[in-house]
Scaffold this active site. Structure first.
Site, PDB file in Angstrom:
ATOM      1  N   LYS A  51       1.005  -0.900   0.234  1.00  0.00           N
ATOM      2  CA  LYS A  51       0.093   0.298  -0.352  1.00  0.00           C
ATOM      3  C   LYS A  51       0.716   1.516  -0.414  1.00  0.00           C
ATOM      4  CE  LYS A  51      -4.212  -2.163   2.032  1.00  0.00           C
ATOM      5  NZ  LYS A  51      -5.402  -1.478   2.602  1.00  0.00           N
ATOM      6  N   LYS A  53      -4.472 -10.622  -5.052  1.00  0.00           N
ATOM      7  CA  LYS A  53      -5.238 -11.312  -4.165  1.00  0.00           C
ATOM      8  C   LYS A  53      -6.629 -10.339  -4.675  1.00  0.00           C
ATOM      9  CE  LYS A  53      -4.706  -7.990  -0.175  1.00  0.00           C
ATOM     10  NZ  LYS A  53      -5.300  -8.133   1.633  1.00  0.00           N
ATOM     11  N   LYS A  62     -11.079  -5.659  -2.091  1.00  0.00           N
ATOM     12  CA  LYS A  62     -12.171  -4.697  -1.542  1.00  0.00           C
ATOM     13  C   LYS A  62     -11.253  -3.638  -1.905  1.00  0.00           C
ATOM     14  CE  LYS A  62     -11.905  -3.649   3.678  1.00  0.00           C
ATOM     15  NZ  LYS A  62     -11.576  -4.725   3.998  1.00  0.00           N
TER      16      LYS A  62
END
Length: 265
Positions: free
Chosen positions: A51, A131, A134
């Protein structure tokens, strides 16, 4: 979130359902555990590496979030934690912190073990090398449990596969098709081998329809139950309030013991 967990089968009589932010012991234990954690240890964790790279500069909250996760686990002296494969390293941090704390201040926390399901990781429908998440910026990459049947069908129809029509399971060479097999097996509660056997004679286009039907059949009752639960917010709020009281009853004495051992009181 509460409605989703209940709709997926969490029994509030057997599990304590509450909002973490309403139990301040989580944040306080996180700070104490943070004092036992080094920056190099956190820099190597997958969530930070992924991230912070996307955002170019990650926040302190993101950097220390795995410590808060460890506090969530250790505060209740958890012995086993259901996690996905991508969270194994974060659970290992919780194990390390339990060992460090116990070594300095005496045995208090058990080292929690991972509970892995047979479906360890579902991949993105648009990029099967990563992966399913959301937080993915591509709406077509992720199936939500609240998606309509039409949305599910569209996303799976456009799922990335390859130019070989036969359905096989080879995550290294055929990640897209293998991801469909993984999803199919999970939805039907069967093995990957059984899913491939059921796909024998189908090309990937036809197999996508089979997977779509399995996903819709499994998620539709959950989506409908979520909608029903959301229509009664007072019930959900009451359930969470009761869960918060029960969580505090468990968390407070553990944190009190931690504070005494580290010398805060």
């Amino acid at each position: 979130m509460a409605a989703s967990l209940l709709a997926c089968g969490i029994d509030p009589e057997r599990a304590i359902l509450f909002q973490q932010s309403q139990v301040s012991e989580h944040a306080e234990l996180s700070w104490i555990l943070g004092c036992l954690t080094t920056m190099p240890r956190l820099r190597h964790l997958p969530q930070w590496k992924m991230k912070s790279k996307i955002k170019n500069e990650g926040s302190v909250g993101l950097f220390t979030y795995p410590v808060l996760q460890a506090a969530d686990i250790l505060l209740y002296k958890s012995t086993h934690v259901p996690v996905g494969e991508d969270q194994i390293q974060h659970l290992e941090l919780a194990q390390d912190l339990a060992r460090i704390f116990n070594g300095r201040y005496g045995d208090l926390f058990p080292e929690p073990a991972a509970l892995l399901s047979s479906t360890r990781k579902v991949k993105s429908l648009r990029d099967p090398s990563s992966k399913m998440s959301k937080s993915d910026s591509q709406a077509m990459a992720t199936i939500s449990i609240t998606d309509s049947p039409d949305d599910i069908a569209l996303k799976l129809r456009r799922a990335v596969t390859d130019f070989t029509s036969e359905v096989t399971f080879d995550p290294e060479k055929r990640p897209g098709v293998s991801n469909l097999v993984t999803i199919h097996a999970a939805m039907e509660k069967m093995s990957v081998e059984e899913a491939v056997s059921q796909a024998r004679g189908l090309d990937t286009g036809a197999y996508k329809k089979v997977v779509t039907e399995a996903v819709i059949q499994r998620l539709t009752p959950i989506r409908e139950e979520i909608e029903r639960l959301r229509s009664d917010p007072a019930h959900l709020e009451g359930l969470l309030a009761r869960g918060t009281l029960r969580a505090r009853e468990l968390a407070a004495p553990v944190l009190r013991e931690v504070r005494q051992r580290v010398g805060f009181c």
